[in-house]
Design an enzyme around this catalytic site. Structure first.
Site, PDB file in Angstrom:
ATOM      1  N   ASP A  37      29.842  38.607 -58.693  1.00  0.00           N
ATOM      2  CA  ASP A  37      28.866  39.034 -59.691  1.00  0.00           C
ATOM      3  C   ASP A  37      28.807  40.550 -59.792  1.00  0.00           C
ATOM      4  O   ASP A  37      28.550  41.103 -60.861  1.00  0.00           O
ATOM      5  CB  ASP A  37      27.487  38.475 -59.352  1.00  0.00           C
ATOM      6  CG  ASP A  37      27.341  37.004 -59.748  1.00  0.00           C
ATOM      7  OD1 ASP A  37      28.233  36.487 -60.454  1.00  0.00           O
ATOM      8  OD2 ASP A  37      26.357  36.375 -59.347  1.00  0.00           O
ATOM      9  N   GLY A  38      29.048  41.242 -58.674  1.00  0.00           N
ATOM     10  CA  GLY A  38      29.054  42.703 -58.696  1.00  0.00           C
ATOM     11  C   GLY A  38      30.157  43.249 -59.591  1.00  0.00           C
ATOM     12  O   GLY A  38      29.974  44.274 -60.260  1.00  0.00           O
ATOM     13  N   GLU A  78      18.489  43.838 -63.009  1.00  0.00           N
ATOM     14  CA  GLU A  78      17.163  44.390 -62.743  1.00  0.00           C
ATOM     15  C   GLU A  78      17.180  45.899 -62.612  1.00  0.00           C
ATOM     16  O   GLU A  78      18.236  46.525 -62.446  1.00  0.00           O
ATOM     17  CB  GLU A  78      16.558  43.784 -61.463  1.00  0.00           C
ATOM     18  CG  GLU A  78      17.142  44.302 -60.160  1.00  0.00           C
ATOM     19  CD  GLU A  78      18.385  43.596 -59.709  1.00  0.00           C
ATOM     20  OE1 GLU A  78      19.399  44.308 -59.487  1.00  0.00           O
ATOM     21  OE2 GLU A  78      18.372  42.368 -59.562  1.00  0.00           O
ATOM     22  N   ARG A  88       0.179  50.276 -55.367  1.00  0.00           N
ATOM     23  CA  ARG A  88       0.534  51.031 -54.172  1.00  0.00           C
ATOM     24  C   ARG A  88       1.358  50.121 -53.284  1.00  0.00           C
ATOM     25  O   ARG A  88       0.935  49.009 -52.957  1.00  0.00           O
ATOM     26  CB  ARG A  88      -0.713  51.509 -53.423  1.00  0.00           C
ATOM     27  CG  ARG A  88      -1.548  52.529 -54.187  1.00  0.00           C
ATOM     28  CD  ARG A  88      -2.885  52.780 -53.496  1.00  0.00           C
ATOM     29  NE  ARG A  88      -3.669  53.814 -54.160  1.00  0.00           N
ATOM     30  CZ  ARG A  88      -4.439  53.583 -55.220  1.00  0.00           C
ATOM     31  NH1 ARG A  88      -4.526  52.361 -55.720  1.00  0.00           N
ATOM     32  NH2 ARG A  88      -5.115  54.576 -55.775  1.00  0.00           N
ATOM     33  N   ALA A 100       6.016  44.622 -51.202  1.00  0.00           N
ATOM     34  CA  ALA A 100       5.052  44.960 -50.148  1.00  0.00           C
ATOM     35  C   ALA A 100       3.896  45.797 -50.673  1.00  0.00           C
ATOM     36  O   ALA A 100       3.664  46.928 -50.228  1.00  0.00           O
ATOM     37  CB  ALA A 100       5.765  45.696 -49.007  1.00  0.00           C
TER      38      ALA A 100
END
EC number: 2.7.1.23
Length: 268
Positions: A45-46, A123, A148, A185
């Site tokens: 895919d790369g 993305e 944040r 995160a």
């Protein structure tokens, strides 16, 4: 028909590249790396992402097809053992085109100088090495939240199975004209609060990220990395352009998902 071939660079991929080039030229097809009508990717895919960005300036004229020399991927319809069949199909059969939506990313500097515009097949990610990413997020011009955390991932439907999935994002069928925002995160406590869930925005919605502190930001657009300072805003939306894939046979998206994430050698 004009065609080009991009190889992953390993011995197996290079051998396949040579075979395809030799056979297709014998069938009177023209090899043209500058203006191909069909870009053939040999690798993973790369490699197809590299092909996409090589011809990103002519998406309305170039279609893509992938041959995988490793594990089955989302952007490859063909395996090496099917090479002879594929060559005959390319030489003798007009291909059908399947179009997938793309992500448009516009980065605007604080000094008002020229903005940079990118197209992503998978993305865009936004991170920083200087503490946390702190940004106001606006949707259709209205403030939605202040983020944040470690960063943000904005993905296309076809890219939703990549980094987005690892972040807990939803898998979207590429027929949907949408893009998705997934948090990395995020900081959530009694002082700071985000939605905490991936957001799926339709094509008529625009999302704006506005940094609240001076930071050096690391952006990835698929496999491409760029560092920016003094960023005023990052705008994301569904692009007007689309990527075009050449299809010689059906390869349903949900079969790709099943084969990549569910199927194993014990499946019946």
């Amino acid at each position: 028909m004009k065609f080009s071939i991009l190889s992953k660079g390993d011995q197996k991929s290079n051998e396949i590249r040579s075979k395809i080039k030799n056979y297709l030229t014998e069938f009177q097809l023209e090899y043209d790396e500058d203006e191909p009508e069909l870009a053939i990717s040999v690798g993973g895919d790369g490699t197809l992402l590299e092909a996409f960005h090589t011809y990103v300036h002519r998406l309305d004229k170039t279609a893509f097809i992938g041959i995988h020399t490793g594990h089955l991927g989302f952007y490859a319809d063909w395996m090496p053992e099917e090479l002879e069949k594929l060559i005959i199909e390319i030489a003798k059969t007009p291909f059908q085109v399947v179009e997938y939506p793309l992500l448009e990313v516009t980065i605007r500097p604080k000094d008002g100088s020229e903005e940079d515009r990118y197209l992503a097949l998978n993305e865009c990610t936004i991170k920083t090495s200087e503490g946390s990413v702190v940004m106001d997020i606006e949707i259709k011009g209205d403030h939605f939240e202040t983020f944040r955390g470690d960063g943000l991932c904005v993905s296309t439907p076809s890219g939703s199975t990549a980094y987005n999935k690892a972040l807990g994002g939803a898998i979207l069928h590429p027929s949907l004209e949408a893009f998705q925002i997934a948090e990395m995160a995020s900081i959530n406590n009694r002082v700071f609060r985000t939605i905490g869930s991936p957001l799926i925005l339709p094509s008529h919605h625009t999302c704006m990220f506005k940094p609240l502190h001076d930071r050096s930001f690391l952006f990835t657009i698929d496999h491409i990395s760029r560092t920016y300072k003094d960023v005023k805003s990052i705008q994301c939306r569904v692009a007007e352009e689309k990527v075009r894939f050449a299809r010689f046979r059906p390869f349903p998206f949900w079969k790709r998902v099943h084969d990549s994430f569910v199927a194993d050698e014990y499946s019946i």
